[in-house]
Motif scaffolding. Structure first.
Motif, PDB file in Angstrom:
ATOM      1  N   LEU A 214       0.844  -1.197   0.000  1.00 54.89           N
ATOM      2  CA  LEU A 214       0.000   0.000   0.000  1.00 54.89           C
ATOM      3  C   LEU A 214       0.878   1.244   0.000  1.00 54.89           C
ATOM      4  CD1 LEU A 214      -2.892   1.187   0.235  1.00 54.89           C
ATOM      5  CD2 LEU A 214      -2.603   1.084   2.730  1.00 54.89           C
ATOM      6  N   ALA A 215       0.661   2.098  -0.982  1.00 56.65           N
ATOM      7  CA  ALA A 215       1.466   3.323  -1.083  1.00 56.65           C
ATOM      8  C   ALA A 215       0.957   4.348  -0.081  1.00 56.65           C
ATOM      9  CB  ALA A 215       1.387   3.877  -2.506  1.00 56.65           C
ATOM     10  N   LEU A 216       1.745   4.591   0.954  1.00 57.50           N
ATOM     11  CA  LEU A 216       1.360   5.547   1.991  1.00 57.50           C
ATOM     12  C   LEU A 216       2.081   6.864   1.768  1.00 57.50           C
ATOM     13  CD1 LEU A 216       1.470   3.373   5.242  1.00 57.50           C
ATOM     14  CD2 LEU A 216      -0.546   4.058   3.951  1.00 57.50           C
ATOM     15  N   PRO A 217       1.449   7.973   2.144  1.00 59.78           N
ATOM     16  CA  PRO A 217       2.136   9.270   2.070  1.00 59.78           C
ATOM     17  C   PRO A 217       3.381   9.266   2.946  1.00 59.78           C
ATOM     18  CG  PRO A 217      -0.216   9.542   2.490  1.00 59.78           C
ATOM     19  CD  PRO A 217       0.072   8.085   2.649  1.00 59.78           C
ATOM     20  N   VAL A 218       4.334  10.102   2.593  1.00 56.96           N
ATOM     21  CA  VAL A 218       5.582  10.187   3.360  1.00 56.96           C
ATOM     22  C   VAL A 218       5.313  10.497   4.818  1.00 56.96           C
ATOM     23  CG1 VAL A 218       7.764  11.429   3.619  1.00 56.96           C
ATOM     24  CG2 VAL A 218       6.934  10.832   1.343  1.00 56.96           C
ATOM     25  N   LEU A 219       4.305  11.352   5.084  1.00 62.20           N
ATOM     26  CA  LEU A 219       3.963  11.700   6.461  1.00 62.20           C
ATOM     27  C   LEU A 219       3.573  10.460   7.251  1.00 62.20           C
ATOM     28  CD1 LEU A 219       3.464  13.761   8.695  1.00 62.20           C
ATOM     29  CD2 LEU A 219       1.134  14.075   7.789  1.00 62.20           C
ATOM     30  N   ILE A 260       9.472  -0.296  11.559  1.00 64.02           N
ATOM     31  CA  ILE A 260      10.663   0.280  10.915  1.00 64.02           C
ATOM     32  C   ILE A 260      10.960  -0.449   9.607  1.00 64.02           C
ATOM     33  CG2 ILE A 260      13.152   0.607  11.144  1.00 64.02           C
ATOM     34  CD1 ILE A 260      12.695   1.033  14.151  1.00 64.02           C
ATOM     35  N   ILE A 261      10.917  -1.782   9.642  1.00 62.25           N
ATOM     36  CA  ILE A 261      11.184  -2.551   8.425  1.00 62.25           C
ATOM     37  C   ILE A 261      10.190  -2.196   7.320  1.00 62.25           C
ATOM     38  CG2 ILE A 261      11.166  -4.886   7.453  1.00 62.25           C
ATOM     39  CD1 ILE A 261      12.237  -5.881  10.162  1.00 62.25           C
ATOM     40  N   LEU A 262       8.933  -2.010   7.710  1.00 62.77           N
ATOM     41  CA  LEU A 262       7.879  -1.774   6.725  1.00 62.77           C
ATOM     42  C   LEU A 262       7.835  -0.340   6.214  1.00 62.77           C
ATOM     43  CD1 LEU A 262       4.970  -3.802   8.383  1.00 62.77           C
ATOM     44  CD2 LEU A 262       6.303  -4.474   6.367  1.00 62.77           C
ATOM     45  N   PHE A 263       8.126   0.616   7.083  1.00 66.17           N
ATOM     46  CA  PHE A 263       7.820   2.005   6.726  1.00 66.17           C
ATOM     47  C   PHE A 263       9.006   2.962   6.761  1.00 66.17           C
ATOM     48  CE2 PHE A 263       3.855   0.201   8.530  1.00 66.17           C
ATOM     49  CZ  PHE A 263       3.113   0.202   7.356  1.00 66.17           C
ATOM     50  N   ALA A 264      10.188   2.495   7.171  1.00 64.02           N
ATOM     51  CA  ALA A 264      11.366   3.382   7.125  1.00 64.02           C
ATOM     52  C   ALA A 264      11.907   3.368   5.701  1.00 64.02           C
ATOM     53  CB  ALA A 264      12.423   2.927   8.122  1.00 64.02           C
TER      54      ALA A 264
END
Length: 664
Positions: A214-219, A260-264
């Protein structure tokens, strides 16, 4: 697999808290969660590699184990070899034998099982074990035995089926951890079935990232990755040895790692932070740093009477990082990328493991041979003075001999494979008062006292039921036990604990249950706990003796007299762990509620206010305590006589007379 610098940076977040925790810095009381972070990272990396190769149709289980051997064994062999040399230099005979056993366990990747059976990870004494940290390597290697074949079996059925199947295993593992934690805290901590769910969190991360992410915004990515880092940090700085582990609280560092693994992702603050050169650098050497730190800390502690000062530990941390860099530079990296054939890797790996196994077994089964070990230790020398015994562990073991020898001669009326609770302690044809001791190892001490007392033997039949007080709820098998049903008096003698089950909270309900069953209750107060050092390696008497010897004092009676006075000063100071005072306060409160409950204090014969001394050894320097307050065999002999002479036994004899009168 695409390289992610932030994963190496995350390794530094894992290894540094572990090192600082083992160094004894209290601010990092939850630093042990670094191992949980490592588990998640390992699960993620291994699953990613295996699934990618399965998808390409080129996965080889032999190639997988070859990579594991190249990655794990070279640095491990070097650390084990250096540790073996240091063990020979610094460890006394009994410690050297224990080390030999641990090196056998390390060589067979079973050290988690070995340390589970031997000790609690959070005991201070565990910090004296040079290879304690290899338990986590054993967990991972055991996981890698069944996990690759399992993925090979599941993968052809599709990713959803893989996720579902691993989800079932995750749930069973987590439920198993929650179930075992209050029953066997050490087992839950060390064993693979209760740790597998942490590695599987990493597996879920790997499977998610290879799908339609899922493409999440940078925020959002910034927020979630920062939250993950915060969860790990919160765990490191707020958890302690009293935090139930692994439990629901362990979800904080493990889920934090997953975030962290998923979203960093590139461009996020956490990714930039973890990709800093220093973070990545420590991450690259993290495996070797993890291997080196515990032996260095352990041997430093073996070389002291007290916990080494913080300056020494800081220097050892610096040395750890230096050795880790050298290991990574000259051992790990070259051998991982060497051109050695697969067969050569397996032969050398098997040969190295077999060599350590052989050395460990040889020392273990030939411990009496003169190896000359311990000669370079500055302080931990065997004091060869009169009958002083350096090995407190041996004294502790000897203190059980009396009870076990007696119990062995009794008829077994149930399952006696795990203890003596189902021995037939009482003879219904015997007219003496039937007194059942209930409690942990302190009930063993009281058994020894009563067994050695001619007066007690004349008036009492004494039985014992081993149990922790917090476990004695209404449905406990104690109450259906034949010895309990036959007992006229139940004496509770225990060291009341508040971690892993609160004995104090269960004491009143237990007393009420016993009273309602028509039995007399005797409560023994918690003993005053004298200081011990380095997790019980040294008693306070040992410390005083070494100090006396450093002054040139070798007169046994004089050293014993000095020790008795010093222990009495500690006793009179009243400085004691809150757990001890809370237990004694609860016992006093129960006595006010139930005046028929008899309360006795063993310190009445251990110490003498009239003489202003606590009795700690004889003139031949035979110790009466192998630790904070249990009795050695020699101590039991002395205290049994003092128990009679001081009148401490009289209230029990009065109960015996009253019971005899009621029968008649």
């Amino acid at each position: 697999m695409k390289y992610r610098s932030e994963i190496d940076g995350l390794r530094s977040v894992a290894v540094l808290p572990v090192i600082l925790f083992h160094a004894g810095f209290t601010a990092f009381g939850g630093g042990f969660v670094g191992v949980d972070v490592f588990f998640v990272i390992s699960g993620y990396l291994i699953t990613t590699i295996i699934v990618d190769e399965l998808a390409q149709g080129k996965f080889s289980i032999l190639k997988f184990y070859e990579r594991r051997a190249r990655r794990i064994l070279p640095a491990l062999f070097v650390v084990c070899l250096v540790s073996l040399v240091m063990a020979w230099m610094f460890l006394l005979k009994h410690d050297f034998k224990d080390f030999a056993r641990s090196i056998v366990a390390t060589a067979t990747f079973s050290s988690n099982i070995y340390f589970w059976l031997e000790s609690d990870y959070f005991d201070t004494a565990a910090e004296l074990k040079p290879l304690l940290h290899t338990w986590s390597l054993a967990v991972e290697e055991q996981f890698y035995i069944f996990f690759p074949p399992l993925l090979m079996l599941l993968f052809p059925k599709g990713q959803r089926f893989v996720v579902f199947s691993l989800g079932v295993l995750f749930t069973l593992s987590l439920i198993g951890a929650l179930w075992l934690l209050p029953r066997d805290t050490s087992g839950a901590f060390y064993l693979l079935p209760t740790r597998a769910w942490e590695l599987l969190i990493g597996s879920f991360c790997a499977l998610y990232l290879r799908g339609n992410v899922l493409a999440l915004p940078v925020l959002a990515q910034n927020t979630l990755s920062a939250l993950g880092l915060g969860m790990i940090g919160y765990s490191v700085f707020t958890f302690s040895k009293f935090t139930p582990t692994p439990g629901l609280t362990t979800l904080l560092p493990t889920v934090g790692t997953a975030l962290i693994i998923l979203f960093a992702r590139p461009g996020t603050f956490v990714q930039k932070l973890l990709s800093l050169r220093a973070m990545v650098g420590i991450g690259l050497i993290s495996y070797s740093a993890y291997l080196w730190h515990q032996p260095l800390f352990s041997f430093a502690r073996h070389n002291a009477l007290h916990e080494p000062p913080w300056q020494v530990m800081v220097a050892l941390i610096a040395l750890t990082l230096l050795l880790a860099w050298a290991s990574w530079k000259f051992i790990e990296t070259p051998l991982r990328h060497s051109t050695a054939s697969q067969n050569r890797v397996f032969v050398l790996s098997s040969g190295g493991l077999a060599a350590f196994l052989a050395v460990g077994l040889f020392v273990n089964f030939n411990a009496a041979l003169p190896y000359g070990n311990g000669r370079y230790n500055l302080l931990d020398k065997e004091a060869n003075l009169l009958r002083f015994e350096n090995n407190n562990k041996r004294l502790q073991e000897q203190s059980w001999a009396m009870l076990r020898s007696y119990a062995k001669g009794l008829e077994c009326v149930g399952d006696c494979s795990k203890g003596n609770n189902d021995r037939k302690w009482f003879d219904e044809q015997d007219s003496r008062l039937r007194l059942l001791l209930v409690g942990n190892s302190h009930s063993k001490d009281v058994f020894n006292l009563l067994h050695l007392s001619p007066t007690a033997a004349h008036h009492l039949q004494v039985g014992r039921f081993n149990a922790q007080i917090s476990n004695l709820t209404k449905d406990h098998r104690l109450f259906a036990n034949t010895n309990y049903q036959m007992a006229e008096v139940v004496m509770i003698a225990s060291r009341y604990k508040i971690v892993g089950g609160n004995d104090i909270n269960n004491l009143q309900p237990l007393v009420e249950q016993i009273l309602s069953d028509g039995k007399t209750v005797i409560l023994l107060k918690n003993v005053f706990e004298f200081p011990i050092y380095l997790g019980g390696k040294w008693t306070h008497f040992d410390k005083l003796l070494h100090e006396a010897m450093s002054e040139g004092l070798t007169n046994g009676p004089e050293i014993s007299e000095r020790s008795d006075r010093d222990h009495y000063a500690l006793f009179e100071s009243g400085k004691q762990d809150q757990r001890v005072t809370a237990a004694n306060a609860e016992i006093a409160r129960i006595q006010t509620l139930y005046p028929q409950v008899l309360v006795l204090d063993r310190m009445d014969f251990v110490c003498s206010r009239a003489e202003q001394r606590c009795f700690t050894s004889n003139g031949q320097l035979e110790k009466y305590f192998p630790d904070y307050g249990h009795y050695t065999v020699e101590g039991a002999k002395v205290f049994s006589k003092r128990m009679e002479d001081s009148g401490w036994l009289q209230p029990i004899l009065t109960v015996s007379e009253e019971a005899l009168n009621l029968r008649n």
